[in-house]
Every structure is written in structure tokens, then in C-alpha cells.
Design a protein around this motif. Structure first.
Motif, PDB file in Angstrom:
ATOM      1  N   LYS A  66      36.748  51.213  35.610  1.00 15.72           N
ATOM      2  CA  LYS A  66      36.271  51.178  37.002  1.00 15.72           C
ATOM      3  C   LYS A  66      35.457  52.420  37.317  1.00 15.72           C
ATOM      4  O   LYS A  66      34.384  52.353  37.911  1.00 15.72           O
ATOM      5  N   ILE A  67      35.989  53.572  36.944  1.00 15.46           N
ATOM      6  CA  ILE A  67      35.304  54.813  37.290  1.00 15.46           C
ATOM      7  C   ILE A  67      33.974  54.907  36.551  1.00 15.46           C
ATOM      8  O   ILE A  67      32.970  55.320  37.114  1.00 15.46           O
ATOM      9  N   ILE A 118      26.732  52.939  38.370  1.00 14.98           N
ATOM     10  CA  ILE A 118      25.962  52.436  39.509  1.00 14.98           C
ATOM     11  C   ILE A 118      25.384  53.583  40.336  1.00 14.98           C
ATOM     12  O   ILE A 118      24.229  53.553  40.739  1.00 14.98           O
ATOM     13  N   LEU A 119      26.203  54.620  40.533  1.00 17.13           N
ATOM     14  CA  LEU A 119      25.702  55.773  41.280  1.00 17.13           C
ATOM     15  C   LEU A 119      24.527  56.411  40.545  1.00 17.13           C
ATOM     16  O   LEU A 119      23.552  56.837  41.157  1.00 17.13           O
ATOM     17  N   LEU A 171      32.123  52.434  35.585  1.00 21.77           N
ATOM     18  CA  LEU A 171      31.195  51.501  36.221  1.00 21.77           C
ATOM     19  C   LEU A 171      30.651  52.082  37.523  1.00 21.77           C
ATOM     20  O   LEU A 171      29.451  52.020  37.799  1.00 21.77           O
ATOM     21  N   LEU A 172      31.543  52.675  38.304  1.00 18.87           N
ATOM     22  CA  LEU A 172      31.136  53.278  39.578  1.00 18.87           C
ATOM     23  C   LEU A 172      30.101  54.371  39.341  1.00 18.87           C
ATOM     24  O   LEU A 172      29.056  54.421  39.996  1.00 18.87           O
ATOM     25  N   MET A 173      30.370  55.230  38.369  1.00 15.74           N
ATOM     26  CA  MET A 173      29.441  56.313  38.083  1.00 15.74           C
ATOM     27  C   MET A 173      28.116  55.769  37.566  1.00 15.74           C
ATOM     28  O   MET A 173      27.058  56.307  37.867  1.00 15.74           O
ATOM     29  N   ILE A 205      32.095  61.370  31.913  1.00 18.21           N
ATOM     30  CA  ILE A 205      33.169  61.082  32.871  1.00 18.21           C
ATOM     31  C   ILE A 205      34.372  60.433  32.188  1.00 18.21           C
ATOM     32  O   ILE A 205      35.514  60.719  32.529  1.00 18.21           O
ATOM     33  N   MET A 263      42.042  50.245  32.614  1.00 17.84           N
ATOM     34  CA  MET A 263      41.554  49.638  33.853  1.00 17.84           C
ATOM     35  C   MET A 263      40.855  50.673  34.732  1.00 17.84           C
ATOM     36  O   MET A 263      39.713  50.494  35.151  1.00 17.84           O
ATOM     37  N   ILE A 264      41.563  51.767  34.997  1.00 16.18           N
ATOM     38  CA  ILE A 264      41.034  52.814  35.877  1.00 16.18           C
ATOM     39  C   ILE A 264      39.773  53.427  35.260  1.00 16.18           C
ATOM     40  O   ILE A 264      38.761  53.620  35.939  1.00 16.18           O
TER      41      ILE A 264
END
Lengths: 428, 380
Positions: A299-300, A306-307, A302-304, A37, A295-296
Motif C-alpha cells: 500500500k505504501i 502515485i505521489l 503504491l501511494l508513494m 521507501i 499488505m502495508i
């Protein structure tokens, strides 16, 4: 015995393998996506344009407002246009997506004394690199948000121009019209007639500028082969502590730290390498793009991440639930084995081996399925295929075996406690 | 009456006698619904949350003088009218800017008059070192660009004299911070707006104003249109570099999360279903016995269905609560903010959990019920 247990309860085993395969495929797909990603989103974030500017090391400061220089008498330094292809020879050359040189000058519109900026640049210039490769680069690559009403300018046609939307409205010019401007040079005003090819809509400062081929501005200013600024768009890794330390002063790093930093695509490392490649230059990271990008991206990621964990937990639980019921279902068989003298350890071993075999089969099957899933997602979201990471294979297989074992484990404890007589009697 | 009391007794016993199995099934349902409701909560909030993150790219709208006139200034109070159209809670920050050229230490430099306290809000990427919090002598405070500080050898706390280029107006200021951007800001000096207006004799005027606005989809375009029609003399534009890229990338992230979440949902549902199925399959003998005792297929199905439904309902409710907690964990760790609770999800998730558990328990019962009781009871 293990072979028997597979041939007898084949249907149930198949269900287990399918469930595990499904869970493993989910894990494969998610792991592949979250590992890739960063690269994919990084590529997408390139639509924000250049993240590095390269300027000559200067003695004076430019006093520019909206592209008009209020300090025209000061001697300016320039970079050599010939040095530009060297950008593609640095260590991280492959990460440089595009670049464009700029040479600005103030001009006046015929019949008015309002100053407008005339910007010389490459639109989509063809370059032959020292490495033998070829490359097309220019503002078309580094400013992908530009909307052109009309046609792009060809770099070889010197008297053509693109004009910013606000300026075009003010001057009431349309594509195809002629525009005469008086360029402020050291020798005085020089008239140049331009054919407007298209109108640029950018929403930013560019809406008030006139863009012409670089060679034209060089000719008018008698500055052959000179450029004032280069904007570079590069793929970079988000900054960390090391990168920040290096950005302050690369000399403060130890030899080992320096090597790590130099060989990582930090924006500061790329800037450093550009300064090495182009003599007399100063490369700056544009924080608006570089900082926000990091930054972005983080975040992405980290989000992925966790998912992915959610997916792993959900598929892991499904599998271990299934295994628990599978073992409990066979309490009668276990009771019989124990009644005819089987030791607890032997019974456990049988079940463990079974679980491992199921786990491996399911894992391999699931891995292949998961690759398919990952590609579907990659294609539909990013329009490109995701790169397959070899690292995922052992992770997924280990994971599926582990989860299968854990799932069987809670059931195993009850296996040990089972009283053969009670089970066989049917009283459970 | 008797029939229904027997039904409840059977249901009660079925739960109490098989505690561990019921627990396994319930665990699967709770976890499944927790993952589902948690991820759905996150999914519905993702646009807003990511949109906020994207504001780190800075201003996405600019208000400049409009019309064909030669003058390039607008009145400062126009900002208030713009703000009322944008509605205050959507505006992360705004900077009204007035530009001028001033002489500092014999160097001509660009002075940007702006709201110094808004700088970081509109452009979070700016690095401002120095004592930015200090309120005292705010009218004398300036931030200088990094290149300016290097060239003129300025340090924080140093006093400077700004001289308007072309007149004799001057202003004594103190360097309060050094701004690094890697772009034009490095060559500029930032002074408070009112002070700049005095210095350049342009009271109440600004050149341009930058806004950082929270948006959804094509929202920004409609807002700029509204501003342009309602307020004359100015032109509001969306900054394409920022707004367009944001729309594109947000859309991709949304569809990525959508796909991923739906795959996870599907697999979770399947896992719950298989768990329910196996718990029913292993009760084949029980079904056979009931049939041998004269139970009708229909009444057996009703019994299993209600068992499944009860598990589904209970698991669903607990799952929603856990799921909301899961959503908060994700929200806090990724976005550092709370994820709002959506009432709409409650009936949806409970309904899904009910349907899945009931279906999963009734499908195997159908096949079991069709089997001759004698065969089942006899053994294999």
C-alpha cells in the motif's frame, strides 16, 4: 547561433534552467524516496516482532493455553541451542534482524496451586558467529514493544527474572522482591527462588508469564543445550504468486523458478533456508506479521508511486509551460530568421538544441538539489539517510530533456506556421 | 461609469485576443490547483485510511478477567457493555474466546470456542481453506489448525468426536475448514462459542475477548481506561505489540506524506507563478503603450491584478473539481475506498490560487510600469 541565443537572452535562459532544475530536483527526491521507501518501512515494521517461528518436527501436538501445557506427559522434541548461530549463515543471513530461543515449563507459585508459565529465553545474549562476527540478540531485539518497569535481566545471572504485569499485580510483587516457584519436572516439583528484576508490560499473553534466563530452565529440567522454539525476525519481500506456489511445495517449482525464489527474500524462502540450516526443524511464517507486513508495504509503495507521478506531472507541466512561452516570446526573432531565408527545419533544429542544452543543465543541477531534498526527508522521517540509487540519474536527465522538448514542441508547430511578414510587421 | 465599462472592455479584449496564451496560463492553474486539492484531500484522509489497513494485523485490544481472584472467566454479556463504550461503528470485529482441552483421536487438543464468522474479521491474516460460507449444520462446524489436520490426517467434511478432558461430555462435529496462521492457531480446533460452552459446561462464560478497534492516536488508551472504570470484574488492555507499533509507523507515514505533499505544493505554486509571470512579462510593450497614452501606474496594476484574479478564480474552481477526482483515483487504487470531500478545502484552495496568480501577475507589472514608456516602445 546557438551560442548567441544563449548570451543574448541570458536572463530568460537562467529562469528556464532554474525552473527545470527545480522540477528535476523534485523528481529526483520523489524517485529516490519511492525507490527506498520499501526498505525503510520494512525496517519500521520490524517493531511488530518476529515473523518466523522455528520448532522441532514433532510427533505430538502441544496442547497449550496461555503458555500452560496440558499435555505434559507427551514426549517433546527439542532443538539444539548450539545450532542457533547457524541462522546467521543462511543465504539471507543479512536479512535476519534478531532471534530468541524459548524453553517453557509450567510452575506453581509457593502456597497456591495455580499454574503459571515459566519461560526461559535470551534477553540480550552475546553471540560469536561462525563467520567471526559478533551479535547481541534476544527478546530485547524481537519484542521492541515491551515496556520494562525496573531492569532487564542479564543472561548470565541465572536466578533473576522478569515478571508479566498482570501476574505481578495478582501476586503483588514489585521489582527487587523474591519469588519462589515450584517447577513441574518429570521428577516432581522443584523449588526455585527468583529475584524479580523488572515488570514486563506487553498488553498480550506475555503479561501473565515469568521470564528467566534460558540456562536456568535448561538446568532445572535437566535439558542442557535444548530449546523448544526459536522466534526469528527477518526483513522480507512481499509475497507474490511464485512465493505462494513455493510455500505450498518448493519441489513443485522448476529449477529456474526455484533459483529465483531461493534468491529472493520471501518469508517462505527464508523459512526453507532455516530448515536447511537447522536439522530436524520446522520453520513457519507467522501470518499475522508476515502477511500484514506485505499488505502495508505494498500500500505504501503504491501511494508513494502515485505521489511520485503527481510530482513528475506537476513539475513536467511547469517546465513545458515555461518552454512554450519562451518560444512564443521569440516569434519576432523566428520571423526574421525565416525572412532572411532560414528553412523551417533549421529554425526547429536551433530551438531543439537550445531546449536540449537547457534540459541537460537543469537536469544535472536539479539532480544534485534533489539528493539534498531526499536526504532531508529521509533524516526527518526515518532518522537515517536514504540510499542513493544510481538508476535515478539517467531517468531524471532524460526526463528533464524530454519534458523540455515536449514543452517546446507545441510552440514549434506555431513556429512553422508563422508568416515572417506578419510577425515582423508587429501584428502578431 | 464610463471608466468601468472601458475597464471591462479591456479585460474582455485581453482575454479574447490572446486565447492561446490565456489557455496556457489557465491550464497551468487548473492543473496546479487540481494537484493541490487532490493531495490535500488525500492527506487529510490518510490517517483514517492507513489506520484501517493496519487492522490487518488483527486485534489491538483484549478484555480479560480482572481483579486478584483465581477464576479466569468472565460473563459473555460483558461484551455488550464493552461494545457500547467502544461504539459499534469503530469495532471492525471481536471474538469472545473460551478455551478448553478436549480429546480427539486419543490426542489432547486445545479447543477454542469463538464466533467463527468473526475470525476472519478480527484476524484477516488467517488463511481458512474449505467451505467457510456454508451455513447449514453450523452447530456442528469446526475449523482445525493446519498442524492438527496434518497430524490427525483430517480432511474437510470429515466427522470428529470431541470428548471433554475430565468428564464424559462429547460432541460430534464436522471439519469445515483448515486454519493456517504459522502460530499457535495451527495447533488448535475452533468451535462455535455456544457449542464449546456446552461441551465444557461453562454456559454464558468466556475466558477472554479480542477486539479489533479503529483508533486515532492515544484514543485506545483512553477507551481501555473508560472500560476499566465503568465495568468491574474485567480488565481491558491494549495489545502493545499491535497498538504501539501502529502508532509509531502511522506517525512516520503521516509525516512522510506531509513532507512530500508540501514539497509538491510548493513546486506547483512556483510553476503556476512562473507561468503567470512570463505571460505578463511579454506584454511589456502593451504596458508601455498604455503609459504613453496616459494611463496611471495604478490603473495598469489594477487591470493586470483583476486579470490574474479572474484566471485564478476560474482555474481554482475547475482545479478543485479535477482534484477531487484525482483524490478518488488515488483512494480507489491504493485503499479501495472513497476519499471524503472536505468543504474546508474549497475556500482554502481558491484563496491560495487567487493569491498566487494575482501576486505572480502583479510583481512583473510593477517593474514594467516603472520603465519609461519610450524605452519599451522603441524595442530592446
Amino acid at each position: 547561433m546557438i551560442r548567441r541565443s544563449f548570451t543574448v537572452g541570458l536572463k530568460g535562459k537562467l529562469l528556464a534552467i532554474v525552473t527545470i532544475a527545480f522540477g528535476a530536483s523534485l523528481a529526483t527526491a520523489m524517485l529516490n524516496i519511492s525507490l527506498d521507501i520499501g526498505d525503510k518501512v520494512n525496517q519500521e515494521l520490524k517493531t511488530y516482532g518476529a515473523n518466523l517461528t522455528v520448532v522441532p518436527q514433532m510427533d505430538t501436538l502441544p496442547a497449550e493455553i496461555g503458555g500452560i501445557d496440558f499435555n505434559p506427559l507427551a514426549d517433546r522434541q527439542y532443538l539444539e541451542e548450539k545450532a542457533l548461530p547457524k541462522l546467521k549463515t543462511i543465504f539471507w543471513a543479512y536479512n535476519i534482524v534478531g532471534f530468541a530461543p524459548f524453553l517453557d515449563v509450567s510452575a506453581q507459585i509457593e502456597g497456591s496451586n495455580q499454574a503459571i508459565p515459566l519461560v526461559g529465553t535470551w534477553f540480550n545474549n552475546h553471540l560469536e558467529l561462525p563467520t567471526g562476527e559478533e551479535l547481541d540478540t534476544g527478546v530485547k531485539q524481537i519484542k521492541p514493544w515491551w515496556e520494562i518497569d525496573g531492569q532487564w535481566v542479564k543472561d548470565s545471572e541465572l536466578d533473576t527474572a522478569l515478571i508479566g504485569k498482570s501476574l505481578a499485580e495478582k501476586l503483588q510483587v514489585k521489582p527487587g522482591a523474591d519469588l519462589t516457584v515450584n517447577v513441574k519436572t518429570k521428577e516432581g516439583l522443584k523449588p526455585v527462588t527468583l529475584k524479580v528484576q523488572g515488570i514486563v508490560k506487553s498488553g498480550g499473553d506475555d503479561d501473565n508469564k515469568v521470564f528467566v534466563p534460558l540456562a536456568l530452565v535448561q538446568k532445572v529440567l535437566s535439558l542442557p543445550e535444548k530449546v523448544a522454539k526459536i522466534e526469528v525476525s527477518a526483513l522480507t519481500t512481499p509475497e507474490n504468486e511464485l512465493a505462494r506456489k513455493a510455500a505450498e511445495d518448493p519441489k513443485a517449482l522448476t529449477a529456474k523458478e526455484f533459483e529465483t525464489w531461493y534468491c529472493t527474500a520471501y518469508v517462505s524462502a527464508i523459512a526453507y533456508q532455516i530448515e536447511e540450516a537447522i536439522p530436524g526443524s520446522k520453520a513457519n511464517a507467522i501470518r499475522q506479521v508476515a502477511e500484514s507486513e506485505g499488505m502495508i508495504l505494498s500500500k505504501i509503495q503504491l501511494l508513494m508511486f502515485i505521489l511520485t507521478i503527481a510530482a513528475l506531472v506537476s513539475s513536467g507541466l511547469g517546465i513545458s509551460n515555461l518552454m512554450t512561452t519562451k518560444v512564443l516570446e521569440r516569434s519576432k526573432e523566428i520571423g526574421l530568421m525565416k525572412a532572411i531565408g532560414a528553412q523551417n527545419s533549421l529554425v526547429l533544429l536551433t530551438f531543439l538544441l537550445e531546449a536540449i542544452i537547457i534540459g541537460v543543465f537543469g537536469g544535472i543541477l536539479g539532480y544534485l538539489l534533489g539528493l539534498g531534498f531526499a536526504q532531508i526527508i529521509g533524516q526527518s522521517v526515518f532518522g537515517t539517510s536514504l540510499s542513493i540509487k544510481g538508476l535515478v540519474v539517467p531517468i531524471v536527465i532524460l526526463l528533464s530533456v524530454f519534458v523540455t522538448l515536449v514543452g517546446s514542441f507545441s510552440a514549434m508547430r506555431s513556429v512553422i506556421r508563422l508568416q515572417p511578414a506578419e510577425v515582423l510587421h508587429g501584428g502578431r | 461609469m464610463k471608466k468601468s465599462s472601458m475597464f471591462w472592455k479591456m479585460l474582455n479584449n485581453s482575454f479574447r485576443k490572446r486565447k492561446s496564451r490565456i489557455f496556457v496560463a489557465l491550464f497551468a492553474i487548473v492543473l496546479g490547483t487540481a494537484v493541490i486539492s487532490g493531495l490535500l484531500n488525500v492527506y487529510y484522509d490518510i490517517s483514517v485510511k492507513m489506520g484501517k489497513e493496519f487492522r490487518s494485523y488483527g486485534a489491538n485490544m483484549v478484555v480479560a478477567p480482572g481483579g486478584q481472584g483465581e477464576n479466569n472467566v468472565i460473563r459473555e454479556d460483558v461484551i455488550k457493555e464493552v461494545m457500547s463504550i467502544l461504539s459499534k461503528e469503530n469495532v471492525i470485529g471481536y471474538t469472545p474466546n473460551l478455551y478448553g482441552v478436549a480429546e480427539v483421536k486419543k490426542q489432547k487438543l486445545v479447543v477454542v470456542g469463538t464466533k467463527l464468522d468473526q475470525l476472519k474479521k478480527v484476524s484477516p491474516y488467517l488463511e481458512i481453506t474449505g467451505n467457510t460460507m456454508e451455513k447449514s449444520n453450523s452447530s456442528e462446524k469446526v475449523y482445525v489448525g493446519k498442524a492438527v489436520a496434518e497430524k490427525l490426517e483430517l480432511e474437510i467434511g470429515q466427522r470428529l468426536l470431541l470428548k471433554d478432558d475430565g468428564s464424559i461430555r462429547t460432541r460430534q462435529v464436522t471439519v469445515a475448514g483448515i486454519v493456517t496462521s504459522g502460530d499457535v492457531e495451527d495447533n488448535q480446533i475452533f468451535l462455535g462459542l455456544t457449542e464449546t460452552q456446552e461441551l465444557f459446561d461453562k454456559e454464558g462464560l468466556i475466558n477472554v475477548a479480542y477486539f479489533s478497534v479503529m483508533t486515532k492516536g492515544q484514543d485506545l488508551e483512553t477507551k481501555t481506561k473508560a472500560i476499566n472504570t465503568q465495568i468491574s470484574g474485567i480488565e481491558a488492555r491494549s495489545i502493545k505489540q499491535i497498538s504501539q507499533s501502529e502508532t509509531v509507523i502511522l506517525e512516520k507515514i503521516r509525516s512522510l506524506v506531509y513532507l512530500v505533499v508540501s514539497i509538491i505544493l510548493l513546486s506547483t505554486l512556483l510553476c503556476v507563478a512562473t507561468t503567470m509571470m512570463t505571460t505578463v512579462v511579454e506584454r511589456k510593450r502593451e504596458i508601455g503603450l498604455k503609459k504613453a497614452l496616459g494611463a496611471q501606474n495604478k490603473s495598469i496594476m489594477v487591470e493586470f491584478l483583476s486579470e490574474g484574479a479572474m484566471l485564478g478564480l476560474l482555474g481554482g474552481i475547475v482545479g478543485i473539481i479535477l482534484g477531487f477526482l484525482l483524490a478518488q483515483v488515488i483512494g480507489q487504487s491504493v485503499f479501495k475506498s472513497y476519499i471524503s470531500f472536505r468543504m474546508l478545502l474549497v475556500p482554502i484552495v481558491i484563496l491560495v490560487s487567487l493569491v498566487v496568480t494575482s501576486l505572480a501577475s502583479i510583481l512583473p507589472v510593477r517593474t514594467a510600469a516603472n520603465v519609461e514608456p519610450a524605452i519599451v516602445l522603441k524595442g530592446e
